[in-house]
Design an enzyme around this catalytic site. Structure first.
Site, PDB file in Angstrom:
ATOM      1  CG  HIS A  34      -2.342   0.627   0.894  1.00  8.05           C
ATOM      2  ND1 HIS A  34      -1.704   2.124   1.215  1.00  8.05           N
ATOM      3  CD2 HIS A  34      -3.454   0.583   0.668  1.00  8.05           C
ATOM      4  CE1 HIS A  34      -3.416   2.223   1.326  1.00  8.05           C
ATOM      5  NE2 HIS A  34      -4.002   1.773   0.697  1.00  8.05           N
ATOM      6  CG  ASP A  91      -8.706  -4.702  -2.641  1.00  3.40           C
ATOM      7  OD1 ASP A  91      -7.640  -3.375  -2.667  1.00  3.40           O
ATOM      8  OD2 ASP A  91      -9.744  -4.356  -2.938  1.00  3.40           O
TER       9      ASP A  91
HETATM   10  C1  SDX Z   1      -6.453   0.128  -3.115  1.00  3.93           C
HETATM   11  O1  SDX Z   1      -4.026   4.740  -1.934  1.00  3.93           O
HETATM   12  C2  SDX Z   1      -5.577   4.323  -1.958  1.00  3.93           C
HETATM   13  O2  SDX Z   1      -5.730   4.347  -0.575  1.00  3.93           O
HETATM   14  C3  SDX Z   1      -6.213   2.612  -2.413  1.00  3.93           C
HETATM   15  C4  SDX Z   1      -6.881   1.807  -1.862  1.00  3.93           C
HETATM   16  C5  SDX Z   1      -7.848   2.573  -0.829  1.00  3.93           C
HETATM   17  O3  SDX Z   1      -8.799   2.247  -0.666  1.00  3.93           O
HETATM   18  O4  SDX Z   1      -8.127   3.692  -2.200  1.00  3.93           O
HETATM   19  O5  SDX Z   1      -7.004   1.576   0.034  1.00  3.93           O
HETATM   20  C6  SDX Z   1      -7.732   1.016  -2.603  1.00  3.93           C
HETATM   21  O6  SDX Z   1      -5.580   0.236  -4.362  1.00  3.93           O
HETATM   22  C7  SDX Z   1      -5.193  -1.010  -1.803  1.00  3.93           C
HETATM   23  C8  SDX Z   1      -3.848  -1.328  -3.597  1.00  3.93           C
HETATM   24  C9  SDX Z   1      -4.500  -1.964  -4.115  1.00  3.93           C
HETATM   25  N1  SDX Z   1      -3.905  -3.039  -5.593  1.00  3.93           N
HETATM   26  C10 SDX Z   1      -2.778  -3.985  -4.799  1.00  3.93           C
HETATM   27  O7  SDX Z   1      -3.196  -4.888  -4.040  1.00  3.93           O
HETATM   28  C11 SDX Z   1      -1.559  -4.523  -6.012  1.00  3.93           C
HETATM   29  C12 SDX Z   1      -1.068  -4.950  -5.331  1.00  3.93           C
HETATM   30  N2  SDX Z   1       0.318  -3.975  -4.537  1.00  3.93           N
HETATM   31  C13 SDX Z   1       0.939  -2.875  -5.649  1.00  3.93           C
HETATM   32  O8  SDX Z   1       0.533  -2.839  -7.066  1.00  3.93           O
HETATM   33  C14 SDX Z   1       1.668  -1.897  -5.103  1.00  3.93           C
HETATM   34  O9  SDX Z   1       1.534  -1.880  -3.334  1.00  3.93           O
HETATM   35  C15 SDX Z   1       0.491  -0.731  -4.589  1.00  3.93           C
HETATM   36  C16 SDX Z   1       0.107   0.194  -5.994  1.00  3.93           C
HETATM   37  C17 SDX Z   1      -0.148  -0.733  -3.814  1.00  3.93           C
HETATM   38  C18 SDX Z   1       0.953   0.385  -3.947  1.00  3.93           C
HETATM   39  O10 SDX Z   1       2.468   0.424  -5.088  1.00  3.93           O
HETATM   40  P1  SDX Z   1       3.746   1.845  -4.312  1.00  3.93           P
HETATM   41  O11 SDX Z   1       3.114   2.842  -3.247  1.00  3.93           O
HETATM   42  O12 SDX Z   1       4.055   2.815  -5.272  1.00  3.93           O
HETATM   43  O13 SDX Z   1       5.017   0.968  -4.327  1.00  3.93           O
HETATM   44  P2  SDX Z   1       5.976   0.217  -4.809  1.00  3.93           P
HETATM   45  O14 SDX Z   1       5.167  -0.264  -5.970  1.00  3.93           O
HETATM   46  O15 SDX Z   1       7.074   1.854  -5.820  1.00  3.93           O
HETATM   47  O16 SDX Z   1       6.594  -0.715  -4.341  1.00  3.93           O
HETATM   48  C19 SDX Z   1       7.755  -0.556  -3.859  1.00  3.93           C
HETATM   49  C20 SDX Z   1       8.359  -1.630  -3.227  1.00  3.93           C
HETATM   50  C21 SDX Z   1       8.537  -2.464  -4.746  1.00  3.93           C
HETATM   51  O17 SDX Z   1       9.631  -3.295  -4.964  1.00  3.93           O
HETATM   52  P3  SDX Z   1      11.627  -2.528  -4.788  1.00  3.93           P
HETATM   53  O18 SDX Z   1      11.163  -1.492  -6.305  1.00  3.93           O
HETATM   54  O19 SDX Z   1      11.643  -1.635  -3.859  1.00  3.93           O
HETATM   55  O20 SDX Z   1      12.492  -3.827  -5.711  1.00  3.93           O
HETATM   56  O21 SDX Z   1       7.747  -3.358  -3.383  1.00  3.93           O
HETATM   57  C22 SDX Z   1       7.754  -4.187  -4.175  1.00  3.93           C
HETATM   58  C23 SDX Z   1       7.815  -3.526  -5.417  1.00  3.93           C
HETATM   59  O22 SDX Z   1       8.269  -4.367  -6.309  1.00  3.93           O
HETATM   60  N3  SDX Z   1       5.771  -3.898  -4.183  1.00  3.93           N
HETATM   61  C24 SDX Z   1       5.460  -5.608  -4.181  1.00  3.93           C
HETATM   62  C25 SDX Z   1       4.600  -5.423  -3.801  1.00  3.93           C
HETATM   63  N4  SDX Z   1       3.745  -3.948  -4.338  1.00  3.93           N
HETATM   64  C26 SDX Z   1       5.208  -3.721  -3.636  1.00  3.93           C
HETATM   65  N5  SDX Z   1       6.377  -6.749  -4.235  1.00  3.93           N
HETATM   66  C27 SDX Z   1       5.567  -7.914  -4.368  1.00  3.93           C
HETATM   67  N6  SDX Z   1       3.915  -7.773  -4.486  1.00  3.93           N
HETATM   68  C28 SDX Z   1       3.223  -6.700  -3.899  1.00  3.93           C
HETATM   69  N7  SDX Z   1       1.621  -6.452  -3.627  1.00  3.93           N
END
Ligand code: SDX
Length: 426
Positions: free
Chosen positions: A305, A362
């Site tokens: 998140h 989710d």
């Molecule tokens: C919602 O913003 C809100 O409030 C949203 C929400 C709401 O109520 O409106 O809470 C609802 O959208 C919840 C999120 C649902 N999405 C997912 O579950 C999709 C999976 N999660 C990710 O794609 C990610 O965690 C995000 C999009 C939610 C957040 O992305 P960020 O903050 O931009 O973080 P990032 O992508 O830069 O990740 C940071 C690191 C990365 O690794 P490195 O580059 O440091 O090596 O964490 C890793 C990412 O690769 N990472 C994950 C991961 N999420 C982040 N690795 C594996 N699985 C994951 N799910």
């Protein structure tokens, strides 16, 4: 807290005021940064940038706190109805009985959708994704209510229409996908019972709303009702800041929510859990794939998140509700155990621990929706029904605060000036 922040660049010092919110969040006000220094900031994904000041929702990502207008999500989920929470978000206070009755009655009296909207609906292919249909039909509402953009805003009436008609429209896709006749709303039913009746009633037999299902849905909708400046809410505020009408602004929010990184994740989670189950339940394999995302391209949906670097408080409540609801309904869904196994493995893996990746809202919600009989491709529609009062509240606040039109800056990296070349010279 410092009363101002100093920026030293190109040998010159610039001072900017700081401000602190009611929950002691701190900000540097850089409204005059470019005028003073010629510099803009760059913050991809707005990870460090506040877009506004808002009194609606507070969340603390480090502590895993979520409050609507100061009330904890835990208390609201346990003690309130979804319409009470909708009123709280939109109008700022928990309603008195008189206010609640007027709000609920107004919504009841507007659940019918103009029959001409069905002609638009009938134009969609049968397998159109319900989120595509929902976003299109919510936008189409502005054509049926032109006073939403001509002069008199009648904002409260449009708020009532949106709250009333979105659930009705939401059920159309499901009924058609089942080859069943669309149900009309029934004014004697409350908000959630009416939705369930429109979803599951059939002309050939009576449909009785199961109180366990209704209460589970009440909690899920409350938990999804608002979440400060997330992607879809920021979209609603940005579109609304151009003075676009409320229907077009909310439709933009529906479309932003559909993305798999945002609200679309609840559908992705179930599809991911099903894939793991079909593959023999090898959780470790998927944890490894997620850790090697750069080569596998695999993400653990429902994890991570932007704000929560601790447990998403909603995920805690939903995980407990999943156990309760499935046992009360006598549903044994193997993907629940797979989800728990995945959570356990991830929370003990350094990759996830270092990146503070926890289950988000989710991760478990789809397991409950499925137990309630709601199909996977409707999960994000359920998220939209829950988030609607939050979108409305934020749009209304943006308008009342007379926010300027949103127009971010950029750093240009393209070609510098060059002369046009005739076709033959290229
Ligand atoms: C919602 O913003 C809100 O409030 C949203 C929400 C709401 O109520 O409106 O809470 C609802 O959208 C919840 C999120 C649902 N999405 C997912 O579950 C999709 C999976 N999660 C990710 O794609 C990610 O965690 C995000 C999009 C939610 C957040 O992305 P960020 O903050 O931009 O973080 P990032 O992508 O830069 O990740 C940071 C690191 C990365 O690794 P490195 O580059 O440091 O090596 O964490 C890793 C990412 O690769 N990472 C994950 C991961 N999420 C982040 N690795 C594996 N699985 C994951 N799910």
């Amino acid at each position: 807290m410092a009363s101002n922040a100093e920026l030293i660049v190109d040998g010159k010092s610039y001072s900017f005021p700081t401000l602190e919110g009611s929950e002691h969040e701190k900000a540097v006000d850089i409204s005059n940064l470019r005028d003073q220094s010629g510099y803009v900031t760059l913050d991809r994904g707005y990870k460090n940038t506040g877009a506004t000041q808002s009194a609606i929702t507070f969340l603390d990502g480090e502590e895993g706190i979520l409050r609507y207008r100061g009330y904890s999500i835990e208390e609201l989920a346990e003690k309130a109805s979804f319409l009470e929470v909708a009123y709280l978000l939109i109008y700022g206070e928990l309603p008195t009985q008189i206010q609640y009755d007027a709000f609920a009655t107004g919504i009841r009296r507007h659940t019918l959708v103009n029959e001409d909207m069905r002609k638009i609906f009938d134009g969609f292919p049968v397998n159109a994704h319900p989120m595509c249909v929902l976003g299109s039909l919510v936008n189409a509402m502005s054509a049926f209510y032109p006073d939403s953009y001509e002069g008199n805003q009648n904002t409260d009436l449009h708020i009532t229409r949106l709250m009333a008609k979105l659930p009705t429209i939401a059920t159309w896709s499901y009924k058609r996908s089942q080859g069943h006749p669309i149900n009309y709303p029934k004014n004697e039913l409350d908000y959630i019972a009416n939705f369930l009746n429109m979803m599951f009633a059939l002309p050939v037999e009576d449909y009785k709303v199961d109180p366990v299902v209704a209460q589970a849905l009440n909690v899920l909708l409350i938990l999804h009702a608002d979440h400060e400046q997330n992607c879809s809410t920021s979209t609603v505020r940005l579109v609304g800041s151009s003075q676009a009408n409320i229907y077009s602004s909310i439709a933009a929010g529906v479309n932003a929510l559909w993305g798999p990184l945002h609200g679309g994740a609840n559908q992705e989670v179930i599809e991911m859990l099903e894939e793991i189950k079909e593959g023999g339940g090898d959780v470790a394999k998927y944890i490894d794939m997620a850790k090697n995302a750069k080569t596998t391209g695999f993400r653990l949906f429902g994890f991570g998140h932007r704000v929560y670097k601790n447990f998403d408080p909603r995920a805690r409540i939903i995980k407990k509700a999943a156990d309760d609801v499935l046992s009360k309904l006598g549903v044994n869904d193997p993907v629940l155990e797979i989800a728990k196994g995945l959570e356990e493995a991830a929370l003990n893996d350094p990759y996830f621990v270092q990146r503070k990746l926890y289950p988000n809202v989710d991760f478990y919600s789809g397991i409950i929706y499925r137990a309630l009989g709601i199909p996977t491709n409707m999960f994000t529609v359920m998220f939209a029904i829950g988030r609607l009062p939050g979108w409305i509240a934020q749009w209304k606040e943006m308008r009342e605060q007379k926010e300027p039109i949103g127009r971010p800056r950029q750093i240009y990296t393209g070609s510098t000036l060059r002369d046009f070349k005739a076709m033959g010279e290229r």
